[in-house]
Design an enzyme around this catalytic site. Structure first.
Site, PDB file in Angstrom:
ATOM      1  N   SER A  86      23.235  67.671 -20.315  1.00  0.00           N
ATOM      2  CA  SER A  86      22.061  68.388 -19.261  1.00  0.00           C
ATOM      3  C   SER A  86      21.129  69.824 -20.713  1.00  0.00           C
ATOM      4  CB  SER A  86      21.772  68.887 -18.126  1.00  0.00           C
ATOM      5  OG  SER A  86      21.648  67.997 -17.127  1.00  0.00           O
ATOM      6  N   ASP A 104      12.058  68.278 -15.182  1.00  0.00           N
ATOM      7  CA  ASP A 104      13.124  68.867 -14.560  1.00  0.00           C
ATOM      8  C   ASP A 104      12.870  68.986 -12.897  1.00  0.00           C
ATOM      9  OD1 ASP A 104      15.748  70.379 -13.971  1.00  0.00           O
ATOM     10  OD2 ASP A 104      15.743  70.029 -16.409  1.00  0.00           O
ATOM     11  N   HIS A 145      18.020  75.063 -12.997  1.00  0.00           N
ATOM     12  CA  HIS A 145      17.928  73.823 -14.274  1.00  0.00           C
ATOM     13  C   HIS A 145      17.108  73.428 -14.822  1.00  0.00           C
ATOM     14  CE1 HIS A 145      19.246  69.760 -15.266  1.00  0.00           C
ATOM     15  NE2 HIS A 145      20.397  70.030 -15.639  1.00  0.00           N
TER      16      HIS A 145
END
Ligand SMILES: *[C@@H]1O[C@H](CO)[C@@H](O)[C@H](O)[C@H]1NC(C)=O
Ligand SMILES: *[C@@H]1O[C@H](CO)[C@@H](O)[C@H](O)[C@H]1NC(C)=O
Ligand SMILES: *[C@@H]1O[C@H](CO)[C@@H](O)[C@H](O)[C@H]1NC(C)=O
Ligand SMILES: *[C@@H]1O[C@H](CO)[C@@H](O)[C@H](O)[C@H]1NC(C)=O
Ligand SMILES: *[C@@H]1O[C@H](CO)[C@@H](O)[C@H](O)[C@H]1NC(C)=O
Ligand SMILES: *[C@@H]1O[C@H](CO)[C@@H](O)[C@H](O)[C@H]1NC(C)=O
Ligand SMILES: *[C@@H]1O[C@H](CO)[C@@H](O)[C@H](O)[C@H]1NC(C)=O
Length: 773
Positions: A561, A153, A223
């Site tokens: 996600s 990520d 994220h």
């Protein structure tokens, strides 16, 4: 690769077909991945061994290079541990030559991919009113104790409380990873965050040289911190987003150890995670000893051998690692699902029973229930003029772009002091709020377009704002259009629980059938992915925009996600509970215990209130407490995967390379007999017999088959009952699928299911998906 967040920023969604977006910065040479299959060397490698492999890559490439080019300059990654291959800058002609060599499985461009509290665990039944009951998988699986969960990520924010190591014992001795902080001394790992690495050479090959600020696994996007804390973050009390959704933030495996592999960087060409880096990270994660890998990124649908995530996860699964991937955010269009390899667990996204209502109230006494996570509210007991963004257009802008509240399209003279009504689409939802604010609006209503249906997302807008559904939005536009002095107000957002129906499929969640391999159903499963609160970076504000000066330790995000790490957290628990189960057995347990009902006891709906299908939710909505004890499992081995590739017509010579031993495709293989936990017939001609094997992982007992026929199809099972005397016992059965009459009138896919049920409440359910075309 793209990360699969439904990001408030525009660029993450702008470039689905990455092949069209790829713009190499160096005209003559492009960066390629040359995939050579598996290594034949064993696991115990010395530095000398690794060096020898790299030398062999130089030598191999050298035999293709002419003139002044030398392989040491061209190769920027040599994959030496588990995955065999290298990444290099090459002329197209050289790449084409290399692809013809018999030792090469594939040669593909190093393309960019995209990245596609905590109430969700209560919604999933792990706790009730903050209490963890004795039947909870959390209790039984010791909160995922000592399982190692990694993610690929944007890195991690190590200071987040979600990664504090309070109360944890020593790092598991099998761990071989490192904390790659030699260029960033402030980045510290601990007994919770046990490893972090970064991979940026593939990114650099695409975007140009990088300065030292890129030499760190630190998350400057948010994220990666969000996904890793969702999968394996600690309990952190008093988490909220601007006071909303208040509670204890939790990861699915709160006692797991976590490790971050940073492969995603700020997007330059619209994509942020490059194939060459992804493959390097997989190779390392296998070496380091990761048990569960959460991968919330991907590109468009791509052939297995041209897809770094498919290749990397194949090697990972071969080593017993479970790889969980997001399905993508390109729904609700059919055939948009990505990460479709049978060895991956592919996750769609759906809602839970919590929302953040903010009402839009207008002078004719109508109230529209919208959603918001705005940090600000409007003053109470005061009415404000409303204006449609179309009527607020600047002289030099078209009505069309103004209605969307795009930058530079609004006339501040018309907007000042008003509540602006903008249409969803094109630019980011958060950006519309920013444009409204810049033009002097006091508030904003964001109205869905037809294709967004009822999908509402609570976003951390910079001004008071509310997001309303399509029918309400159309109604509001009508009111504003037809009223001389439209006025109204917005209520401050609150937190509401117990919503029905839930789950509902998110409109953005990518759908099957798989365009690459329609022989298996994808996605496999759905999990919460709408307005998920988890840890965040404090390097940027919650909108990730420069103008956002706010810093918050937890943020709400939506996307596949976010659903993917929910499944990763649950897989972490299953790994602790059943360390001997294979990745396929774990997937089977999750799939066959999933539910296709919502909390209203109706079938799960899509965002326009129609019944959703397995192409949206796969086997259904995940039920972690049941996944602990599935009764029976459908298992798969490496050879099964290879046979599946044979059956798809993959070149036999190349499959042999992929599989590090002298593997030969059998004379006769059919995808129908691939022991997947769902049953798919992509083209039914007359009738077909599908065979499956189940293994008993529960108590002894007799299972009876029950089928729900797809429309126009008859399904029969032989034998109809299976008796198991002991744990580990395997039984075969056959399923005959045929047209009920001559031929079904419908040309669309039809859906049914097969359930094996015993008298101890085990229900082992497989979706049946048939294309009668
Ligand atoms: C794989 O990628 C290469 C280079 O990008 C391309 O030439 C080839 O056609 C692709 N193969 C498949 C099967 O998609
Ligand atoms: C490094 O590069 C980035 C992106 O180009 C830039 O924003 C940053 O200011 C640079 N940092 C340093 C220390 O030069
Ligand atoms: C849109 O939202 C309203 C709540 O404001 C709700 O009553 C209505 O049913 C929704 N529209 C549809 C089509 O479900
Ligand atoms: C319209 O003019 C303004 C001010 O000159 C400018 O900032 C804006 O970008 C223009 N908008 C369009 C759509 O051309
Ligand atoms: C409202 O007016 C705008 C233009 O001002 C138009 O684009 C839109 O279609 C109208 N909406 C309705 C529901 O009448
Ligand atoms: C919901 O399903 C209906 C019927 O299949 C379809 O027409 C519609 O586009 C779907 N909507 C969404 C948002 O998925
Ligand atoms: C498989 O591909 C290789 C390399 O492209 C080629 O040399 C070989 O003939 C192919 N084999 C078969 C069985 O098609």
């Amino acid at each position: 690769m793209r990360i699969f967040i439904l990001n408030p920023s525009l660029f993450l969604l702008s470039c689905l077909f990455f092949s069209l977006c790829y713009r190499p910065t160096i005209a003559a040479k492009k960066s390629y991945v040359v995939y050579l299959g598996a290594h034949s060397h064993g696991p115990e490698l010395s530095a000398v061994d690794l060096h020898r492999v790299t030398e062999s890559h130089y030598e191999f490439l050298g035999s293709f290079l002419h003139g002044n080019d030398n392989p040491e300059d061209a190769i920027f990654y040599s994959y030496t541990r588990h995955i065999n291959g290298f990444a290099a800058k090459l002329d197209d002609a050289v790449a084409a030559e290399i692809a013809k060599h018999p030792k090469v499985v594939s040669v593909f461009l190093n393309q960019g991919r995209k990245l596609h509290t905590t109430h969700s665990w209560e919604f999933l039944g792990l706790e009730r009113n903050g209490r963890v009951e004795s039947n909870s998988i959390w209790k039984k699986a010791r909160y995922g104790e000592d399982t190692i969960i990694g993610n690929l990520d944007t890195g991690v924010w190590p200071e987040s409380k979600s990664f504090s190591d309070e109360g944890l014992g020593p790092i598991p001795s099998k761990w071989k990873g490192i904390c790659e902080n030699d260029k960033d001394a402030k980045f510290l790992c601990n007994r919770k965050l046990i490893g972090a690495r970064y991979f940026n050479k593939g990114y650099a090959a695409a975007v140009g040289p990088l300065n030292s600020s890129f030499d760190t696994p630190r998350d400057k996007d948010g994220h990666g911190t969000h996904t890793l804390s969702t999968a394996g973050g600690n309990f952190v009390a008093k988490a909220s987003v601007f006071g909303l959704g208040k509670g204890t933030a939790k990861g699915g495996s709160p006692k797991a150890r976590v490790a971050a592999y940073k492969v995603c960087w700020p997007p330059v060409t619209g994509n942020e995670c490059y194939d060459a880096d992804i493959l390097a990270a997989f190779d390392m994660a296998i070496h380091d000893g990761v048990d569960v890998l959460s991968v919330s990124l991907g590109g468009g649908p791509s052939k297995f051998f041209n897809d770094s995530t498919a290749i990397g996860s194949f090697h990972a699964v071969k080593h017993g690692m479970v790889v969980i991937c997001s399905a993508g955010n390109s729904g609700p269009t059919d055939s948009t699902v990505s990460n479709i390899a049978p060895w991956q667990i592919t996750v769609g996204a759906s809602t839970m029973d919590r929302d953040f209502p903010s009402y839009v109230v207008v002078s004719n006494n109508k109230r529209y229930k919208g959603q918001s996570l705005s940090s600000k509210g409007l003053p109470r007991n005061k009415l404000f003029p409303l204006i449609s963004a179309a009527d607020a257009k600047a002289a030099n802008a078209s009505t069309e772009v103004a209605l969307l509240c795009e930058a530079g399209t609004l006339d501040p003279k018309k907007v000042k002091g008003k509540i602006l009504v903008c249409l969803r689409g094109d630019n980011a939802r958060i950006d519309k709020g920013q444009q409204a604010l810049l033009a002097g609006a006091v508030g904003m209503v964001l109205a869905n377009a037809l294709e967004n249906g009822n999908e509402l997302l609570a976003d951390p807008h910079l001004l008071p704002a509310s997001h309303v559904n399509y029918t309400d939005g159309a109604d509001l536009f009508r009111y504003v259009n037809s009223t001389k002095r439209p006025v109204g107000y917005l209520t401050r957002a609150t937190t509401e629980l117990g919503l029905k129906p839930a789950p509902i499929m998110a409109a953005f969640s990518s759908k099957g059938p798989s365009s690459i391999a329609p022989e298996i159903l994808k996605p496999d499963i759905t999990a919460p992915g709408v307005t998920i609160i988890a840890a965040y970076t404090e390097a940027v504000g919650p909108t990730n925009e420069d103008y956002d000066r706010r810093r918050i330790p937890f943020n709400a995000l939506s996307g596949t996600s976010m659903s993917c790490p929910h499944v990763s957290g649950i897989v972490g628990l299953l790994k602790t509970l059943h360390p001997e189960w294979s990745p396929a057995a774990i997937k089977s347990a999750i799939m066959t215990t999933a539910s296709i009902q919502d909390n209203n006891k109706g079938q799960i709906l899509n965002a326009s209130s129609y019944k959703a299908t397995p192409f949206s939710y796969g086997a259904g909505h995940i039920q972690p407490n049941l996944a602990m004890d599935p009764g029976l499992v459908y298992d798969l081995t490496e050879n099964d995967y290879l046979n599946f590739l044979c059956a798809l017509g993959y070149n036999k010579t190349q499959i042999a390379l992929f599989s590090d031993k002298t593997y030969r495709c059998p004379e006769y293989v059919s995808t129908a007999n691939f022991n997947y936990p769902s049953i798919t017939v992509p083209k039914l001609s007359g009738s077909i017999i599908v065979s499956r094997t189940v293994r008993n992982v529960g108590s002894p007992g007799t299972y009876i088959a029950r089928v729900r026929n797809p429309k126009g199809i008859s399904v029969s099972v032989e034998p109809r009952s299976l008796k198991f005397l002991r744990v580990g016992e395997e039984k075969n059965f056959k399923v005959t699928i045929k047209f009920r009459k001559v031929r079904a009138a419908t040309k669309d896919y039809v859906f049914g299911d097969l359930v094996w049920a015993d008298d101890k409440q085990h229900q082992v359910r497989s979706p049946i998906v048939v294309n009668p075309a």
